[in-house]
Design a protein around this motif. Structure first.
Motif, PDB file in Angstrom:
ATOM      1  N   PRO A  79       0.268  -1.800   0.094  1.00 41.27           N
ATOM      2  CA  PRO A  79       0.046   0.279  -0.061  1.00 41.27           C
ATOM      3  C   PRO A  79       0.481   1.124  -0.146  1.00 41.27           C
ATOM      4  O   PRO A  79       0.697   2.113  -0.633  1.00 41.27           O
ATOM      5  N   GLU A  80       1.878   1.233   0.659  1.00 44.27           N
ATOM      6  CA  GLU A  80       2.789   2.362   1.041  1.00 44.27           C
ATOM      7  C   GLU A  80       3.267   2.849  -0.817  1.00 44.27           C
ATOM      8  O   GLU A  80       3.360   3.919  -1.617  1.00 44.27           O
ATOM      9  N   GLU A  81       3.047   1.581  -1.274  1.00 44.38           N
ATOM     10  CA  GLU A  81       4.099   2.157  -3.390  1.00 44.38           C
ATOM     11  C   GLU A  81       3.170   2.511  -4.067  1.00 44.38           C
ATOM     12  O   GLU A  81       3.480   3.500  -4.563  1.00 44.38           O
ATOM     13  N   ALA A 125      -4.188   1.606   4.712  1.00 47.16           N
ATOM     14  CA  ALA A 125      -3.516   1.965   4.889  1.00 47.16           C
ATOM     15  C   ALA A 125      -3.706   3.050   3.332  1.00 47.16           C
ATOM     16  O   ALA A 125      -2.346   3.461   3.942  1.00 47.16           O
ATOM     17  N   LEU A 126      -4.176   2.740   2.092  1.00 45.39           N
ATOM     18  CA  LEU A 126      -4.215   3.684   1.649  1.00 45.39           C
ATOM     19  C   LEU A 126      -4.821   4.840   2.232  1.00 45.39           C
ATOM     20  O   LEU A 126      -4.241   6.082   2.212  1.00 45.39           O
ATOM     21  N   ASP A 127      -6.387   4.343   2.576  1.00 50.58           N
ATOM     22  CA  ASP A 127      -7.222   5.986   3.661  1.00 50.58           C
ATOM     23  C   ASP A 127      -5.978   7.124   4.710  1.00 50.58           C
ATOM     24  O   ASP A 127      -5.312   7.807   4.237  1.00 50.58           O
ATOM     25  N   SER A 128      -4.600   6.350   5.471  1.00 55.84           N
ATOM     26  CA  SER A 128      -3.764   6.855   5.981  1.00 55.84           C
ATOM     27  C   SER A 128      -2.591   7.020   5.364  1.00 55.84           C
ATOM     28  O   SER A 128      -2.326   8.933   5.351  1.00 55.84           O
ATOM     29  N   ALA A 129      -2.928   6.811   3.857  1.00 55.11           N
ATOM     30  CA  ALA A 129      -1.242   8.022   3.199  1.00 55.11           C
ATOM     31  C   ALA A 129      -1.995   8.293   2.062  1.00 55.11           C
ATOM     32  O   ALA A 129      -1.776   8.871   1.222  1.00 55.11           O
ATOM     33  N   GLY A 130      -2.907   8.884   1.931  1.00 50.04           N
ATOM     34  CA  GLY A 130      -4.040  10.153   1.896  1.00 50.04           C
ATOM     35  C   GLY A 130      -4.424   9.838   0.731  1.00 50.04           C
ATOM     36  O   GLY A 130      -5.039  10.695  -0.808  1.00 50.04           O
ATOM     37  N   ALA A 150     -18.923   0.184  -2.276  1.00 48.47           N
ATOM     38  CA  ALA A 150     -19.603   0.715  -2.063  1.00 48.47           C
ATOM     39  C   ALA A 150     -19.593   2.037  -0.611  1.00 48.47           C
ATOM     40  O   ALA A 150     -19.546   3.223  -0.374  1.00 48.47           O
ATOM     41  N   GLU A 151     -18.606   0.606   0.850  1.00 49.13           N
ATOM     42  CA  GLU A 151     -18.448   1.601   1.356  1.00 49.13           C
ATOM     43  C   GLU A 151     -17.137   2.378   1.589  1.00 49.13           C
ATOM     44  O   GLU A 151     -16.566   3.368   2.017  1.00 49.13           O
ATOM     45  N   ARG A 152     -15.783   1.782   0.873  1.00 40.24           N
ATOM     46  CA  ARG A 152     -14.764   1.974   1.015  1.00 40.24           C
ATOM     47  C   ARG A 152     -13.911   2.388   0.012  1.00 40.24           C
ATOM     48  O   ARG A 152     -12.264   2.536  -0.336  1.00 40.24           O
ATOM     49  N   ALA A 153     -14.882   2.515  -1.964  1.00 40.70           N
ATOM     50  CA  ALA A 153     -14.108   2.935  -2.295  1.00 40.70           C
ATOM     51  C   ALA A 153     -15.383   3.432  -3.460  1.00 40.70           C
ATOM     52  O   ALA A 153     -16.519   3.986  -3.191  1.00 40.70           O
ATOM     53  N   ALA A 154     -15.416   4.153  -4.714  1.00 39.94           N
ATOM     54  CA  ALA A 154     -16.014   4.659  -5.468  1.00 39.94           C
ATOM     55  C   ALA A 154     -17.217   3.868  -6.078  1.00 39.94           C
ATOM     56  O   ALA A 154     -18.405   3.737  -6.326  1.00 39.94           O
TER      57      ALA A 154
END
Length: 287
Positions: A79-81, A125-130, A150-154
């Motif tokens: 996720p960081e990469e 992790a993606l949320d934390s990285a913006g 539906a809850e965590r993505a488009a």
């Protein structure tokens, strides 16, 4: 501000051939992407285990075309990469890249453990990285992952699905999230030839339980999965025949609840070829 649905339009192209690690193909890929944009397609989905960097040759060569990964495996890119790569691509082409994510298949990675839990942790992790939720989509097939989309993505980009799955997915997602199923197209009118081409493509997927279990959930039987797939299964998964029939099938996916249909041409040649003549024919019948 326009929504993702507005920006990707009703039709896109799904192609593994538009993803390449070979720098000598950059011009070829850019030229093909520019033509797809001119033909009126709203988006390109890079088939295979693609990553944000693979979108750059296409984005550099176009002005409005949206480009998405279809689908990046969570096991192969941390996720960081991914967040760093997303930020780089978005800085160069603001708002035009969509991060498509999925859990791949147990046969394709030795890391496959508790895939749903791993996907949730990856999104955390993606949320934390913006990385904004509105710029990522999930390769969701089953009910739990569709709810997560539906809850965590488009929204969701289900691969290798039927009209019935699209209708069920819309019910689970609700009215707002994006639903962009992939649909394979064979521009061949002879039934035997069309189904032969379809089965050549389908063979690999019939070895992957994530897909076969989904077919069984949809009411197909083990007999439908045998010997390369029954006519009933092939005809549910592929649009083939006369151009008016192909158009009717694509329209039916929209009627079932799709916002966008990602069209993957199945034709003679290798998986990484660029069927540009077929893309032109598809664009003409979609006008």
């Amino acid at each position: 501000m326009s929504t993702l649905q507005d920006r990707i339009g009703r039709y896109g192209i799904w192609s593994i051939g538009l993803r390449s690690e070979d720098p000598s193909r950059r011009g070829e890929l850019g030229e093909a992407a520019a033509e797809l944009e001119d033909l009126g397609y709203g988006a390109v989905w890079l088939g295979g285990n693609s990553a944000p960097r693979h979108a750059l040759p296409l984005l550099d060569a176009t002005g409005t075309l949206m480009v998405g990964t279809g689908i990046q495996s969570i096991w192969d890119y941390g996720p960081e990469e991914t967040a760093a790569s997303f930020a780089e691509v978005d800085a160069a082409h603001p708002g035009r890249f969509v991060l498509g994510l999925g859990v791949s298949h147990a046969k394709l990675t030795d890391q496959y453990r508790r895939p749903y839990t791993a996907l949730v942790a990856y999104l955390d992790a993606l949320d934390s990285a913006g990385v904004p939720a509105g710029r990522r989509v999930l390769a969701a097939l089953g009910p739990r992952t569709l709810k997560l989309a539906a809850e965590r993505a488009a929204g969701a980009v289900p691969y290798l699905v039927t009209l019935e799955h699209t209708a069920r997915a819309r019910e689970i997602l609700g009215a707002g999230p994006l639903l962009a199923p992939e649909l394979k197209v064979v521009l061949e009118t002879d039934p035997d030839r069309a189904r032969t081409l379809a089965r050549e493509t389908l063979a690999m997927y019939l070895t992957l339980p994530n897909y076969t279990q989904n077919f069984l959930r949809l009411g197909f039987t083990e007999d439908d999965l045998a010997d390369g797939g029954s006519d009933r299964l092939v005809d549910a998964l592929f649009a083939w025949g006369r151009e008016d029939r192909v158009r009717e099938r694509i329209d039916a996916f929209h009627a079932a609840g799709a916002d966008h249909v990602a069209l993957q041409v199945v034709a003679e040649g290798t998986r990484d070829s660029l069927p540009r003549e077929e893309w032109r024919r598809l664009a003409a019948l979609l006008r």
